[in-house]
Write an enzyme that holds these catalytic residues in place. Structure first.
Site, PDB file in Angstrom:
ATOM      1  N   LYS A 128       8.441  21.722 -33.333  1.00 34.31           N
ATOM      2  CA  LYS A 128       8.942  22.030 -31.979  1.00 34.31           C
ATOM      3  C   LYS A 128       8.902  20.754 -31.156  1.00 34.31           C
ATOM      4  O   LYS A 128       8.090  19.864 -31.427  1.00 34.31           O
ATOM      5  CB  LYS A 128       8.048  23.079 -31.309  1.00 34.31           C
ATOM      6  N   ASP A 168      16.041  25.738 -27.083  1.00 33.55           N
ATOM      7  CA  ASP A 168      14.998  26.663 -26.625  1.00 33.55           C
ATOM      8  C   ASP A 168      15.207  26.719 -25.109  1.00 33.55           C
ATOM      9  O   ASP A 168      16.313  26.423 -24.631  1.00 33.55           O
ATOM     10  CB  ASP A 168      13.596  26.154 -27.017  1.00 33.55           C
TER      11      ASP A 168
HETATM   12  P1  NDP Z   1      17.012  29.970 -21.629  1.00 37.54           P
HETATM   13  O1  NDP Z   1      16.667  28.676 -21.009  1.00 37.54           O
HETATM   14  O2  NDP Z   1      18.397  30.212 -22.067  1.00 37.54           O
HETATM   15  O3  NDP Z   1      16.581  31.173 -20.691  1.00 37.54           O
HETATM   16  C1  NDP Z   1      15.279  31.323 -20.236  1.00 37.54           C
HETATM   17  C2  NDP Z   1      15.264  32.440 -19.229  1.00 37.54           C
HETATM   18  O4  NDP Z   1      13.919  32.737 -18.879  1.00 37.54           O
HETATM   19  C3  NDP Z   1      15.971  32.095 -17.941  1.00 37.54           C
HETATM   20  O5  NDP Z   1      16.497  33.264 -17.395  1.00 37.54           O
HETATM   21  C4  NDP Z   1      14.855  31.525 -17.081  1.00 37.54           C
HETATM   22  O6  NDP Z   1      15.113  31.634 -15.686  1.00 37.54           O
HETATM   23  C5  NDP Z   1      13.710  32.436 -17.494  1.00 37.54           C
HETATM   24  N1  NDP Z   1      12.424  31.722 -17.385  1.00 37.54           N
HETATM   25  C6  NDP Z   1      12.074  30.575 -18.002  1.00 37.54           C
HETATM   26  N2  NDP Z   1      10.829  30.212 -17.659  1.00 37.54           N
HETATM   27  C7  NDP Z   1      10.413  31.162 -16.821  1.00 37.54           C
HETATM   28  C8  NDP Z   1       9.206  31.352 -16.117  1.00 37.54           C
HETATM   29  N3  NDP Z   1       8.180  30.481 -16.232  1.00 37.54           N
HETATM   30  N4  NDP Z   1       9.101  32.459 -15.328  1.00 37.54           N
HETATM   31  C9  NDP Z   1      10.129  33.343 -15.213  1.00 37.54           C
HETATM   32  N5  NDP Z   1      11.294  33.197 -15.861  1.00 37.54           N
HETATM   33  C10 NDP Z   1      11.420  32.142 -16.639  1.00 37.54           C
HETATM   34  O7  NDP Z   1      16.000  30.118 -22.877  1.00 37.54           O
HETATM   35  P2  NDP Z   1      16.095  31.107 -24.114  1.00 37.54           P
HETATM   36  O8  NDP Z   1      16.751  32.375 -23.721  1.00 37.54           O
HETATM   37  O9  NDP Z   1      16.632  30.342 -25.247  1.00 37.54           O
HETATM   38  O10 NDP Z   1      14.554  31.355 -24.422  1.00 37.54           O
HETATM   39  C11 NDP Z   1      13.836  32.479 -23.909  1.00 37.54           C
HETATM   40  C12 NDP Z   1      12.611  32.727 -24.767  1.00 37.54           C
HETATM   41  O11 NDP Z   1      13.025  33.005 -26.112  1.00 37.54           O
HETATM   42  C13 NDP Z   1      11.638  31.548 -24.890  1.00 37.54           C
HETATM   43  O12 NDP Z   1      10.328  32.063 -25.027  1.00 37.54           O
HETATM   44  C14 NDP Z   1      12.054  30.902 -26.196  1.00 37.54           C
HETATM   45  O13 NDP Z   1      10.994  30.140 -26.768  1.00 37.54           O
HETATM   46  C15 NDP Z   1      12.385  32.111 -27.029  1.00 37.54           C
HETATM   47  N6  NDP Z   1      13.246  31.928 -28.177  1.00 37.54           N
HETATM   48  C16 NDP Z   1      14.449  31.327 -28.074  1.00 37.54           C
HETATM   49  C17 NDP Z   1      15.267  31.201 -29.182  1.00 37.54           C
HETATM   50  C18 NDP Z   1      16.639  30.618 -29.111  1.00 37.54           C
HETATM   51  O14 NDP Z   1      17.318  30.601 -30.132  1.00 37.54           O
HETATM   52  N7  NDP Z   1      17.111  30.153 -27.963  1.00 37.54           N
HETATM   53  C19 NDP Z   1      14.825  31.659 -30.511  1.00 37.54           C
HETATM   54  C20 NDP Z   1      13.561  32.352 -30.499  1.00 37.54           C
HETATM   55  C21 NDP Z   1      12.811  32.461 -29.367  1.00 37.54           C
HETATM   56  P3  NDP Z   1      16.111  30.612 -14.923  1.00 37.54           P
HETATM   57  O15 NDP Z   1      17.493  31.104 -15.234  1.00 37.54           O
HETATM   58  O16 NDP Z   1      15.757  30.726 -13.495  1.00 37.54           O
HETATM   59  O17 NDP Z   1      15.841  29.262 -15.507  1.00 37.54           O
HETATM   60  O1  2IT Z   2      11.753  29.649 -31.059  1.00 36.61           O
HETATM   61  C1  2IT Z   2      12.703  29.521 -31.851  1.00 36.61           C
HETATM   62  O2  2IT Z   2      12.705  30.060 -32.961  1.00 36.61           O
HETATM   63  C2  2IT Z   2      13.850  28.711 -31.418  1.00 36.61           C
HETATM   64  N1  2IT Z   2      13.849  28.225 -30.289  1.00 36.61           N
HETATM   65  C3  2IT Z   2      14.995  28.471 -32.353  1.00 36.61           C
HETATM   66  C4  2IT Z   2      14.684  27.372 -33.314  1.00 36.61           C
HETATM   67  C5  2IT Z   2      15.819  26.937 -34.196  1.00 36.61           C
HETATM   68  O3  2IT Z   2      15.589  25.947 -34.910  1.00 36.61           O
HETATM   69  O4  2IT Z   2      16.887  27.534 -34.201  1.00 36.61           O
END
Ligand code: NDP
Ligand code: 2IT
Length: 453
Positions: A128, A168
């Protein structure tokens, strides 16, 4: 030494040798405490010092990222890449750009990634990275210059068979594009060194949707096991980023009704169901605040974060059958879980990484609520990243339906493996225990095979 003492000893050494990494300790504690059954059954893991080794990253890289803002002032951030474990494949895991990023947060995410990636059944190790860079309010030019500077250093450490980062929080298609372009400029090579790439330049169809879709497929597997399904279920979702948006989209496909979403400033409750087009417009195109949603949908309500009930997340106070925490770590605490339980919620399915606090997990399991743990439930994103790597390596391009079909199968196999493992170790139905043990076993056995590494 008893298993209990062995785990306590490793926890203690970890905390003493890496001070101040709270989220990392939380992630380690959650995994180690669920490994008791396999450690008891298989003394070899103690004998080969597997726990001592698995909690230390193979390598961690920390670097300065300097970039020029729009006022021609030099700005500085810290960049990280933690290459945690390569026992079963090249390091794989996302990059997070968020102001609260520190080494402990990147290590928690990297540690989780080891077991998640193992569960997918694919050959990917755990890693990561990211930066404490805050993308909010930055111009497109600033984002680009930051990404370029970040990649100038990162490019020295990644590679198709070495380490393949992805997105992420704060890192989506735009950022991956700028970083990919810079990698190519620095090295001269067009290579699949990142996933989540654009469709015209090596990306895979369905990668954008994969984490959210996968999380919903996982929930459906859990419900099917209970002779139930998502049809007509009311769901609460937190977040409004990549994971939340495609969770909401797939919930509609499955005839469920998602009624909430949230961002870092507040939450929306729409009893008619969240309007997907409006959500995408606000978050994917305008990159603005969810508050704008109520300008279009008069029936919906917006609650800013400073008006949330004290110590609780307003999203989890909305009555639902299923909750999908899909924003960030520790966003669902004991108070929230009690709210969910009181309102009749049956299942919590984690789209985010470590969104549920340990006390909330304990309460949920005690009350026999169903639980889809993050390492299993959100593994669809990284699994589809591996499908992107696979297409790059074989110079193929698969259709949306083909990738989606593979994703669906992978989520089913992760569910089956987690369920069967929970049964084998006498905790039938506890998918947290099943997923952690199954993910651990493959990595630990591979470490033993490979000697003192
Ligand atoms: P994005 O940046 O696309 O979206 C994050 C969302 O969460 C936004 O709506 C953001 O608000 C909100 N957010 C972030 N931090 C906070 C906080 N501290 N308090 C309240 N709201 C918050 O990220 P992802 O959707 O990609 O990721 C979301 C979660 O999923 C994370 O935990 C990530 O590690 C996990 N994840 C992501 C994967 C991926 O493929 N993208 C895969 C597996 C897990 P705002 O719009 O105001 O910024
Ligand atoms: O938390 C996760 O699994 C991710 N942010 C996606 C990682 C990836 O390599 O697609």
């Amino acid at each position: 030494m008893s298993v209990h003492k062995y785990i306590a000893k490793v926890m203690k050494t970890t905390m003493e040798s890496t001070p101040g990494q709270t989220e990392f300790y939380q992630a380690v504690e959650e995994v180690l405490s669920t490994l008791e059954p396999i450690l008891k059954a298989e003394p070899k893991y103690d004998q080969y010092n597997i726990l001592e080794r698995i909690v230390i990253p193979e390598r961690q890289i920390l670097f300065r990222v300097t970039w020029m803002d729009d006022a021609n002032k030099i700005q500085t951030n810290i960049g990280y890449r933690v290459q945690f474990n390569s026992a079963i494949g090249p390091y794989k895991g996302g990059l997070r750009f968020h102001q609260n990023v520190n080494l402990g947060i990147i290590k928690f995410l990297g540690f989780e990634q080891i077991f998640k990636n193992s569960l997918t059944g694919l050959a990917i190790g755990g890693g990561k990275g990211g930066s404490n860079f805050n993308p909010k309010g930055k111009s497109d030019g600033e984002i680009m210059r930051f990404c370029q500077s970040f990649m100038i250093e990162l490019s020295k450490h990644i590679g198709e068979t070495r380490d393949v980062p992805a997105g992420d929080i704060g890192v989506g298609g735009r950022e991956i594009g700028y970083m990919f372009g810079e990698y190519k400029r620095v090295t001269g090579n067009f290579e699949g060194i990142l996933t989540g790439k654009g469709i015209n330049w090596g990306g895979s169809l369905t990668r954008t949707e994969a984490t959210g879709f996968g999380s919903v497929y996982f929930a459906e597997n859990i419900l099917n096991k209970q002779n139930d399904s998502l049809k007509d279920k009311v769901a609460t979702v937190s977040g409004s980023g990549n994971v939340a948006i495609y969770t909401i989209q797939k919930l509609y496909d499955m005839n469920a009704k998602p009624v909430t979403c949230s961002d870092s400033r507040g939450m929306i409750y729409d009893k008619n169901g969240i309007n997907l087009d409006t959500l995408k417009l606000i978050k994917e195109i305008q990159r603005s605040s969810l508050e704008e949603y109520i300008l279009i949908h008069k029936d919906a309500t917006y609650l800013p974060i400073h008006k949330y009930p004290q110590g609780a997340n307003a999203v989890w106070a909305v009555p639902c059958d299923i909750a999908f925490p899909s924003a960030t770590q520790n966003e669902l605490n004991l108070k929230d879980m009690k709210n969910l339980y009181k309102n009749g919620c049956k299942l919590v399915c984690e789209g985010a990484n470590m969104p549920t606090t340990p006390e909330a997990i304990e309460f949920m399991l005690e009350k026999k609520m169903l639980f889809g743990p993050a390492k299993a439930a959100n593994a669809g994103g990284v699994a589809t990243s591996q499908l992107e790597m696979s297409q790059n390596a074989s110079m193929q391009k698969w259709s949306f339906a083909e990738v989606d079909g593979k994703l669906r199968k992978i989520m089913k196999s992760i569910f089956d493996l987690s369920y069967e493992t929970s049964k084998e170790f006498e905790h039938e139905g506890n998918l947290m225990i099943g997923a952690n043990i199954a993910g651990f076993k493959k990595v630990a056995d591979s470490m033993i095979d490979q000697g003192a590494v």
